[in-house]
Scaffold this motif. Structure first.
Motif, short mmCIF file in Angstrom:
data_model
loop_
_atom_site.label_atom_id
_atom_site.label_comp_id
_atom_site.label_asym_id
_atom_site.label_seq_id
_atom_site.Cartn_x
_atom_site.Cartn_y
_atom_site.Cartn_z
N TYR A 73 -8.62 -5.72 -1.94
CA TYR A 73 -7.30 -5.54 -1.33
C TYR A 73 -7.25 -6.26 0.00
O TYR A 73 -8.20 -6.25 0.78
CB TYR A 73 -7.00 -4.06 -1.13
CG TYR A 73 -6.93 -3.27 -2.42
CD1 TYR A 73 -6.35 -3.81 -3.56
CD2 TYR A 73 -7.47 -1.99 -2.49
CE1 TYR A 73 -6.30 -3.09 -4.74
CE2 TYR A 73 -7.42 -1.26 -3.66
CZ TYR A 73 -6.83 -1.81 -4.79
OH TYR A 73 -6.79 -1.09 -5.96
N ASN B 68 0.82 -1.21 0.00
CA ASN B 68 0.00 0.00 0.00
C ASN B 68 0.86 1.26 0.00
O ASN B 68 0.40 2.33 0.44
CB ASN B 68 -0.97 0.03 1.18
CG ASN B 68 -2.09 1.05 1.00
OD1 ASN B 68 -2.47 1.38 -0.13
ND2 ASN B 68 -2.61 1.56 2.10
N ASP C 103 3.95 -2.07 -5.72
CA ASP C 103 3.07 -2.06 -4.55
C ASP C 103 2.38 -3.42 -4.53
O ASP C 103 1.48 -3.69 -5.32
CB ASP C 103 2.05 -0.93 -4.68
CG ASP C 103 1.16 -0.79 -3.45
OD1 ASP C 103 0.92 -1.81 -2.77
OD2 ASP C 103 0.69 0.33 -3.19
N ASN D 239 -6.99 -6.41 -9.29
CA ASN D 239 -8.26 -5.70 -9.43
C ASN D 239 -9.38 -6.28 -8.57
O ASN D 239 -10.55 -5.96 -8.77
CB ASN D 239 -8.72 -5.66 -10.90
CG ASN D 239 -7.75 -4.90 -11.79
OD1 ASN D 239 -7.23 -3.86 -11.40
ND2 ASN D 239 -7.49 -5.44 -12.97
N LEU E 195 -1.47 -3.83 -4.43
CA LEU E 195 -2.14 -3.65 -5.71
C LEU E 195 -1.88 -4.82 -6.64
O LEU E 195 -2.79 -5.31 -7.32
CB LEU E 195 -1.68 -2.35 -6.38
CG LEU E 195 -1.91 -1.05 -5.61
CD1 LEU E 195 -1.37 0.13 -6.42
CD2 LEU E 195 -3.39 -0.85 -5.32
N ARG F 170 0.60 3.88 -12.02
CA ARG F 170 0.01 2.81 -11.20
C ARG F 170 0.42 1.42 -11.67
O ARG F 170 0.57 0.49 -10.88
CB ARG F 170 -1.52 2.95 -11.23
CG ARG F 170 -2.27 1.86 -10.48
CD ARG F 170 -3.77 2.06 -10.66
NE ARG F 170 -4.54 0.99 -10.04
CZ ARG F 170 -5.02 1.03 -8.80
NH1 ARG F 170 -4.80 2.08 -8.06
NH2 ARG F 170 -5.73 0.02 -8.31
#
Length: 275
Positions: free
Chosen positions: A162, A105, A151, A159, A154, A144
């Motif tokens: 989390y 994160n 990260d 998708n 992610l 991103r």
């Protein structure tokens, strides 16, 4: 080509009471402890959460794991002996070497908090924001979907929903957070328990690093045997870290790690294993 260094990082934060007193004039004349209690109640009333807006997060602790040339170094800075701007500049200077950043994160919390705090202190971090040069256009820290800042929260969610680092780390057989979480940071700072705080922050970095090894295996960037070798090397390194009284700094972490020495691959040549 030589693989870039890897910089695994994590921050722990406390509310910035000085800024909060300017944002909420009703807090201005209160002592800091009382103001903090009132601030939490204000946030709960206005946002239904005690979680502060990102610019109100003051960095109390920064832990980094630097991995390069087959070696690793774990280091922590805290408000006990460093200013917030000193911690930030140490991190920004490391980015000048263009490491692969690894976080959990970090794109949603750590880096935004650092950016807001850098704005407050008038600091510069050009490499963190570079995206238009030939070297950084298709792999920078901002986008991103680029990997220069990986990260893991992610990447592993794909998708989907989390997950918390603690859950994923424990599911992989690592130590997780044990008995401390982020809500314990303020009481630790108030009590001056800096060693406890820095050890906690470092444990998050270690969990993130170990999950990253599994992620590299998952994505085909590292073989299973290479990952096991790195796990073994990491276990030995963590065992070597001592407190001032010569006690093992991360004894609790080691006890919570389901580590099987017999399964690791004995390999002294770590150079180039992580990329």
């Amino acid at each position: 080509m030589t693989a870039p260094p890897i910089l695994v990082f994590d921050i722990e934060t406390i509310p910035d009471i000085t800024v909060a007193k300017r944002l909420y004039p009703q807090l201005a004349k209160l002592d800091d402890d009382t103001a903090l209690t009132e601030l939490i109640q204000l946030r709960q009333a206005e946002a239904d959460t005690p979680f502060m807006p990102l610019p109100l997060h003051k960095i109390a602790c920064l832990s980094v794991l630097w991995v390069a040339n087959g070696k690793m170094t774990l280091k922590t800075l805290s408000l006990q002996s460093h200013s917030e701007s000193e911690m930030l500049m140490t991190f920004f200077n490391a980015i000048e070497k263009l490491p692969t950043l690894v976080s959990w994160n970090g794109k949603g919390f750590d880096i935004p908090v650092m950016s807001y705090r850098a704005l407050q202190h008038g600091l510069s971090a050009p490499k963190l924001f570079t995206e238009n040069t030939s070297e950084m256009k298709y792999n920078n820290y901002i986008n991103r979907y680029h990997d220069r800042h990986t990260d893991l929260m992610l990447k592993t969610a794909m998708n989907g929903t989390y997950q918390k680092l603690d859950v994923v780390a424990i599911a992989c057989g690592f130590a997780g957070k044990q008995t401390i979480d982020g809500y314990d940071v303020v009481p630790m700072v108030q009590a001056g328990e800096w060693q406890k705080l820095t050890t906690y922050c470092e444990s998050d970095v270690l969990n993130t690093w170990l999950v990253y090894l599994r992620y590299l295996t998952l994505t085909g960037k590292m073989t299973h045997d290479e990952a096991l070798a790195w796990e073994g090397y990491t276990h030995d390194y963590v065992q070597s870290l001592k407190n001032d009284d010569d006690s093992v700094r991360h004894q609790s972490f080691l006890a919570g790690w389901l580590f099987d020495k017999a399964e690791t691959v004995v390999n002294e040549q770590h150079d180039g294993k992580a990329n």
